[in-house]
Design a protein around this motif. Structure first.
Motif, PDB file in Angstrom:
ATOM      1  N   MET A   1       0.834  -1.204   0.000  1.00 23.59           N
ATOM      2  CA  MET A   1       0.000   0.000   0.000  1.00 23.59           C
ATOM      3  C   MET A   1       0.868   1.254   0.000  1.00 23.59           C
ATOM      4  O   MET A   1       1.917   1.298   0.624  1.00 23.59           O
ATOM      5  N   GLN A   2       0.404   2.281  -0.680  1.00 23.39           N
ATOM      6  CA  GLN A   2       1.139   3.539  -0.716  1.00 23.39           C
ATOM      7  C   GLN A   2       1.071   4.218   0.651  1.00 23.39           C
ATOM      8  O   GLN A   2       0.012   4.254   1.259  1.00 23.39           O
ATOM      9  N   PRO A   3       2.168   4.758   1.103  1.00 25.01           N
ATOM     10  CA  PRO A   3       2.125   5.465   2.388  1.00 25.01           C
ATOM     11  C   PRO A   3       1.082   6.579   2.391  1.00 25.01           C
ATOM     12  O   PRO A   3       0.476   6.878   3.405  1.00 25.01           O
ATOM     13  N   SER A   4       0.846   7.173   1.225  1.00 30.00           N
ATOM     14  CA  SER A   4      -0.062   8.315   1.201  1.00 30.00           C
ATOM     15  C   SER A   4      -1.497   7.888   1.461  1.00 30.00           C
ATOM     16  O   SER A   4      -2.325   8.689   1.836  1.00 30.00           O
ATOM     17  N   VAL A   5      -1.817   6.630   1.232  1.00 28.50           N
ATOM     18  CA  VAL A   5      -3.201   6.208   1.358  1.00 28.50           C
ATOM     19  C   VAL A   5      -3.479   5.726   2.782  1.00 28.50           C
ATOM     20  O   VAL A   5      -4.318   6.273   3.484  1.00 28.50           O
ATOM     21  N   HIS A   6      -2.803   4.716   3.208  1.00 26.39           N
ATOM     22  CA  HIS A   6      -3.058   4.208   4.551  1.00 26.39           C
ATOM     23  C   HIS A   6      -1.858   3.395   4.999  1.00 26.39           C
ATOM     24  O   HIS A   6      -1.841   2.173   4.871  1.00 26.39           O
ATOM     25  N   PRO A   7      -0.882   4.038   5.542  1.00 24.87           N
ATOM     26  CA  PRO A   7       0.408   3.379   5.730  1.00 24.87           C
ATOM     27  C   PRO A   7       0.505   2.502   6.963  1.00 24.87           C
ATOM     28  O   PRO A   7       1.413   1.703   7.053  1.00 24.87           O
ATOM     29  N   LEU A   8      -0.370   2.636   7.916  1.00 20.99           N
ATOM     30  CA  LEU A   8      -0.205   1.928   9.182  1.00 20.99           C
ATOM     31  C   LEU A   8      -1.452   1.106   9.483  1.00 20.99           C
ATOM     32  O   LEU A   8      -2.569   1.518   9.171  1.00 20.99           O
ATOM     33  N   THR A   9      -1.259  -0.033  10.093  1.00 19.14           N
ATOM     34  CA  THR A   9      -2.388  -0.886  10.466  1.00 19.14           C
ATOM     35  C   THR A   9      -2.958  -0.388  11.787  1.00 19.14           C
ATOM     36  O   THR A   9      -2.220  -0.258  12.767  1.00 19.14           O
ATOM     37  N   PRO A  10      -4.267  -0.103  11.823  1.00 19.58           N
ATOM     38  CA  PRO A  10      -4.825   0.388  13.081  1.00 19.58           C
ATOM     39  C   PRO A  10      -5.004  -0.721  14.117  1.00 19.58           C
ATOM     40  O   PRO A  10      -5.190  -1.884  13.763  1.00 19.58           O
ATOM     41  N   PHE A  11      -4.910  -0.346  15.346  1.00 16.24           N
ATOM     42  CA  PHE A  11      -5.301  -1.149  16.502  1.00 16.24           C
ATOM     43  C   PHE A  11      -4.433  -2.383  16.734  1.00 16.24           C
ATOM     44  O   PHE A  11      -4.890  -3.359  17.313  1.00 16.24           O
ATOM     45  N   VAL A  12      -3.190  -2.381  16.250  1.00 15.38           N
ATOM     46  CA  VAL A  12      -2.335  -3.554  16.470  1.00 15.38           C
ATOM     47  C   VAL A  12      -1.487  -3.417  17.730  1.00 15.38           C
ATOM     48  O   VAL A  12      -1.128  -4.420  18.336  1.00 15.38           O
ATOM     49  N   ASP A  13      -1.175  -2.203  18.127  1.00 16.13           N
ATOM     50  CA  ASP A  13      -0.333  -2.025  19.318  1.00 16.13           C
ATOM     51  C   ASP A  13      -1.198  -1.901  20.562  1.00 16.13           C
ATOM     52  O   ASP A  13      -2.283  -1.317  20.516  1.00 16.13           O
ATOM     53  N   GLU A  14      -0.686  -2.420  21.656  1.00 14.48           N
ATOM     54  CA  GLU A  14      -1.407  -2.298  22.918  1.00 14.48           C
ATOM     55  C   GLU A  14      -1.272  -0.881  23.460  1.00 14.48           C
ATOM     56  O   GLU A  14      -0.209  -0.256  23.326  1.00 14.48           O
ATOM     57  N   LEU A  15      -2.335  -0.375  24.071  1.00 15.89           N
ATOM     58  CA  LEU A  15      -2.272   0.955  24.678  1.00 15.89           C
ATOM     59  C   LEU A  15      -1.207   0.961  25.773  1.00 15.89           C
ATOM     60  O   LEU A  15      -1.308   0.202  26.740  1.00 15.89           O
ATOM     61  N   PRO A  16      -0.192   1.797  25.635  1.00 16.28           N
ATOM     62  CA  PRO A  16       0.788   1.879  26.719  1.00 16.28           C
ATOM     63  C   PRO A  16       0.276   2.804  27.831  1.00 16.28           C
ATOM     64  O   PRO A  16      -0.551   3.672  27.581  1.00 16.28           O
ATOM     65  N   VAL A  17       0.746   2.561  29.021  1.00 19.85           N
ATOM     66  CA  VAL A  17       0.411   3.452  30.139  1.00 19.85           C
ATOM     67  C   VAL A  17       1.716   4.057  30.629  1.00 19.85           C
ATOM     68  O   VAL A  17       2.667   3.323  30.926  1.00 19.85           O
ATOM     69  N   PRO A  18       1.809   5.379  30.700  1.00 18.91           N
ATOM     70  CA  PRO A  18       3.072   5.998  31.137  1.00 18.91           C
ATOM     71  C   PRO A  18       3.425   5.534  32.556  1.00 18.91           C
ATOM     72  O   PRO A  18       2.529   5.272  33.356  1.00 18.91           O
ATOM     73  N   PRO A  19       4.713   5.421  32.864  1.00 19.06           N
ATOM     74  CA  PRO A  19       5.099   5.028  34.223  1.00 19.06           C
ATOM     75  C   PRO A  19       4.586   6.028  35.245  1.00 19.06           C
ATOM     76  O   PRO A  19       4.495   7.219  34.958  1.00 19.06           O
ATOM     77  N   ARG A  20       4.226   5.520  36.435  1.00 13.10           N
ATOM     78  CA  ARG A  20       3.667   6.387  37.481  1.00 13.10           C
ATOM     79  C   ARG A  20       4.728   6.694  38.519  1.00 13.10           C
ATOM     80  O   ARG A  20       5.521   5.838  38.887  1.00 13.10           O
ATOM     81  N   ARG A  21       4.720   7.928  38.994  1.00 13.87           N
ATOM     82  CA  ARG A  21       5.551   8.302  40.149  1.00 13.87           C
ATOM     83  C   ARG A  21       4.564   8.741  41.230  1.00 13.87           C
ATOM     84  O   ARG A  21       4.022   9.846  41.157  1.00 13.87           O
ATOM     85  N   VAL A  22       4.296   7.840  42.165  1.00 14.61           N
ATOM     86  CA  VAL A  22       3.295   8.121  43.196  1.00 14.61           C
ATOM     87  C   VAL A  22       3.993   8.748  44.396  1.00 14.61           C
ATOM     88  O   VAL A  22       4.912   8.164  44.973  1.00 14.61           O
ATOM     89  N   ILE A  23       3.560   9.963  44.746  1.00 11.45           N
ATOM     90  CA  ILE A  23       4.216  10.747  45.790  1.00 11.45           C
ATOM     91  C   ILE A  23       3.295  10.806  47.013  1.00 11.45           C
ATOM     92  O   ILE A  23       2.186  11.316  46.934  1.00 11.45           O
ATOM     93  N   ASP A  24       3.761  10.299  48.147  1.00 10.20           N
ATOM     94  CA  ASP A  24       2.964  10.307  49.383  1.00 10.20           C
ATOM     95  C   ASP A  24       3.458  11.339  50.387  1.00 10.20           C
ATOM     96  O   ASP A  24       2.721  11.745  51.286  1.00 10.20           O
ATOM     97  N   GLN A  25       4.708  11.714  50.293  1.00 10.22           N
ATOM     98  CA  GLN A  25       5.332  12.593  51.281  1.00 10.22           C
ATOM     99  C   GLN A  25       5.905  13.812  50.573  1.00 10.22           C
ATOM    100  O   GLN A  25       6.348  13.704  49.435  1.00 10.22           O
ATOM    101  N   PRO A  26       5.913  14.950  51.261  1.00 11.56           N
ATOM    102  CA  PRO A  26       6.596  16.106  50.670  1.00 11.56           C
ATOM    103  C   PRO A  26       8.033  15.738  50.335  1.00 11.56           C
ATOM    104  O   PRO A  26       8.671  14.979  51.078  1.00 11.56           O
ATOM    105  N   GLY A  27       8.515  16.250  49.243  1.00 12.40           N
ATOM    106  CA  GLY A  27       9.882  15.884  48.885  1.00 12.40           C
ATOM    107  C   GLY A  27      10.277  16.484  47.559  1.00 12.40           C
ATOM    108  O   GLY A  27       9.645  17.421  47.068  1.00 12.40           O
ATOM    109  N   ARG A  28      11.334  15.922  47.029  1.00  8.62           N
ATOM    110  CA  ARG A  28      11.882  16.449  45.779  1.00  8.62           C
ATOM    111  C   ARG A  28      12.014  15.330  44.758  1.00  8.62           C
ATOM    112  O   ARG A  28      12.417  14.219  45.078  1.00  8.62           O
ATOM    113  N   LEU A  29      11.661  15.683  43.538  1.00  8.54           N
ATOM    114  CA  LEU A  29      11.741  14.744  42.428  1.00  8.54           C
ATOM    115  C   LEU A  29      12.660  15.375  41.382  1.00  8.54           C
ATOM    116  O   LEU A  29      12.608  16.585  41.165  1.00  8.54           O
TER     117      LEU A  29
END
Ligand SMILES: [Cu+2]
Length: 594
Positions: A1-29
């Motif tokens: 398929m031409q890139p200009s028409v539809h170059p990527l297959t939809p819905f093949v990659d899993e939704l990533p979730v960004p890493p979490r930094r859970v902060i419970d106490q005052p502090g510095r990051l």
């Protein structure tokens, strides 16, 4: 398929979730701004990016209300700049406008953008912070430098986001990847027993991106910021969720909480969920917006959930009645540039080439096995927010801002968007803006047009004000105020009479009839999900939007601006200074009073 028409297959990659930094106490990051490599889709080679901790999106910082967090933003960025910026001629291939095609489409890379080496400013959008930690656009940090910002997090629970805000090139730095989420939790939210954290609470950060072609013509790795000669905004064809083009998400038959953010430079989304090709919006309930929980849950608008740049939605989505194997799809139905026009949700999934939407795909959701687990939606959400009525605002300061499009000073350049601050002046000579509201006729003189012009807005601490946002352009502008969230008082339909020479470098002349219905077929009502606290509001063409602004804690110099980043950079941004009352007699202040 031409890139200009539809170059990527939809819905093949899993939704990533960004890493979490859970902060419970005052502090510095410590968060590093770093060059990195990121794969946007299974079928693409890794792209060079600039991200917080080198990630796209950056880590999600989660913190309890009142837990003060210092962040040392260490700028370790290094070139070459990962985004190719170009202006492409206007033409179409198979009906797809050049701006929405992968590759440069004949445009040459902008050398000034290619030379960007990593100057940055970090802003925590929606946060109540001291002015010195708010990321003033001109307080620029070079690579090798670090900035220490203090975030009190003493505000209602909600999802904020941190992103680059550097003067003049915010659009490029954010596009390169400099954005991440920040979640504030509080006791009220905990008491409601809403889903918190994975797997049932998921952030969904939407961005549109485009990619360059490689030497062999295949879709390549470099991010591409492409505009056409007439429209300055970048509308890219591929929608990413959490940095992945058209991912899929496997869910249990349970209630999920989706925390949505439109982090795109310019594109507005109208999101429609479908099942078996039919709209299936009834299973979605909105519980919160930019400023936190709504007073009560609301259905999303019948045509779909509209999110302009920087707008957010806190949603509960109930999959508990669905059989394993059921598939649902989230689509975008909003044309670009967005002007408030509607779209039939029954057409969800159809490309709109004229509307610069060649690929409406956003996210596929697949229901898997599991014991159905439905969560009750609380009938009462927020208990710490009550809408202010007009009657309570008698005597409040009224400010007015006109959103205008100004012809470029240089032949061939795209028009410049500016915000004109206005002052009430019954004797104003032309050029002036005349506001007609029934029998009430007021005249407004332009006192500032550019970011660098003298500050004219000095709101008083604790005092409510009405800011009137008057749109004289043909596009919707999402207007964002830094510091406290605000209430949208009214979205007024209006007719705009703008003479051909109405917009000059220093003056604005127009007649705006507020409350008079324009013949544009657009609904000018406030949606139920706009009745909570907001930090960004859409101002559609033919509208005057009134907001109630009240700064409660911090004084100092902040900004407000259009959140279409290409507009913000040129030059839809202005300062304001929050002043304590006792200093007001010493200020030479310009403001209308009614
Ligand atoms: Cu704008």
């Amino acid at each position: 398929m031409q890139p200009s028409v539809h170059p990527l297959t939809p819905f093949v990659d899993e939704l990533p979730v960004p890493p979490r930094r859970v902060i419970d106490q005052p502090g510095r990051l410590v968060v590093g701004l770093e060059a990195g490599a990121h794969r946007f889709h299974r079928d693409l080679p890794p792209s060079r990016v600039w991200g917080y901790d080198g990630l796209v999106p950056g880590p999600t910082i989660e913190v309890r209300r009142g837990v003060e967090l210092e962040v040392r933003w260490e700028n370790r960025l290094s070139g070459p700049f990962p985004v190719v910026s170009t202006v492409a001629p206007q033409y179409a291939v198979d009906g797809v406008p050049a701006q929405c095609l992968p590759g440069r489409s004949g445009g040459s890379p902008d050398p000034a953008t290619a030379a960007l080496s990593g100057y940055s400013v970090v802003h925590l959008h929606g946060a109540m912070t001291e002015a010195t930690s708010d990321g003033w656009t001109e307080n620029i940090a070079a690579p090798g430098q670090a900035v220490l910002d203090v975030y009190p997090n003493d505000q209602r629970a909600t999802m904020l986001w941190y992103h680059d805000h550097v003067m003049g090139v915010t659009r490029f730095n954010v596009y390169a990847g400099l954005a991440g989420l920040w979640i504030v939790r509080d006791e009220r939210e905990r008491a409601l027993e809403l889903p918190e954290g994975p797997p049932y609470e998921l952030p969904l950060l939407l961005t549109d991106r485009n990619f360059d072609l490689q030497a062999d013509g295949s879709l390549g790795g470099d991010l591409l910021h492409k505009t056409d000669p007439e429209v300055m905004e970048c509308f890219s064809p591929f929608t990413c969720v959490n940095g992945t083009v058209w991912p899929h998400l496997d869910v249990e038959p349970a209630t999920y909480r989706f925390r949505l953010l439109n982090g795109s430079n310019a594109r507005t989304y109208r999101l429609v969920l479908t099942r078996d090709g039919e709209p299936d919006l009834g299973r979605v309930t909105q519980i919160g917006t930019e400023g936190g929980l709504l007073a009560a849950p609301v259905s999303i608008p019948a045509q779909g959930l509209v999110l302009a740049s920087a707008e957010r939605a806190d949603l509960l989505v109930d999959f508990s009645d669905l059989e394993p194997g059921t598939e649902l799809t989230l689509w975008n139905t909003a044309a670009a540039p967005f002007d408030g026009s509607g779209a039939d949700p029954a057409n969800a999934g159809r490309p709109d080439l004229e509307g610069l939407l060649p690929y409406p795909e956003v996210l596929r959701i697949r229901v898997g096995e599991g014991r159905p687990n439905r969560r009750r939606v609380p009938e009462v959400l927020a208990t710490d927010f009550r809408r202010t009525s007009r009657g309570e605002l008698t005597g409040a300061v009224v400010r007015a801002i006109a959103l205008v499009e100004q012809e470029a000073e240089m032949e061939g350049d795209p028009p410049m968007l500016t915000m004109r601050e206005l002052v009430l002046d019954p004797d104003a000579a032309e050029p002036a803006i005349t506001l007609v509201e029934g029998q009430d006729v007021t005249r407004w003189r332009t006192v500032a047009t550019r970011f660098e012009d003298t500050t004219t807005f000095f709101p008083m601490l604790h005092e409510p004000e009405i800011w009137r946002l008057i749109n004289l352009t043909g596009d919707t502008h999402p207007i964002h105020l830094h510091l406290d969230a605000f209430q949208v008082l009214a979205r007024n339909a209006a007719t705009v009479d703008l003479p051909a020479d109405g917009i000059t470098a220093g003056g604005t002349r127009a007649t705006v009839r507020v409350g008079e219905a324009p013949e544009d077929g657009v609904s000018h009502e406030l949606d139920a999900n706009e009745l909570g606290l907001k930090d960004t509001v859409r101002v559609n063409p033919n509208e005057v939007v009134d907001i109630v602004v009240r700064f409660e804690v911090f004084c100092g110099r902040y900004m407000y601006h259009c959140h279409i980043l290409e507009h913000e950079d040129h030059d839809m941004m202005r300062p304001f200074v929050v002043m304590p009352a006792e200093l007001m007699p010493f200020m030479d202040m310009h403001a209308g009073r009614r």
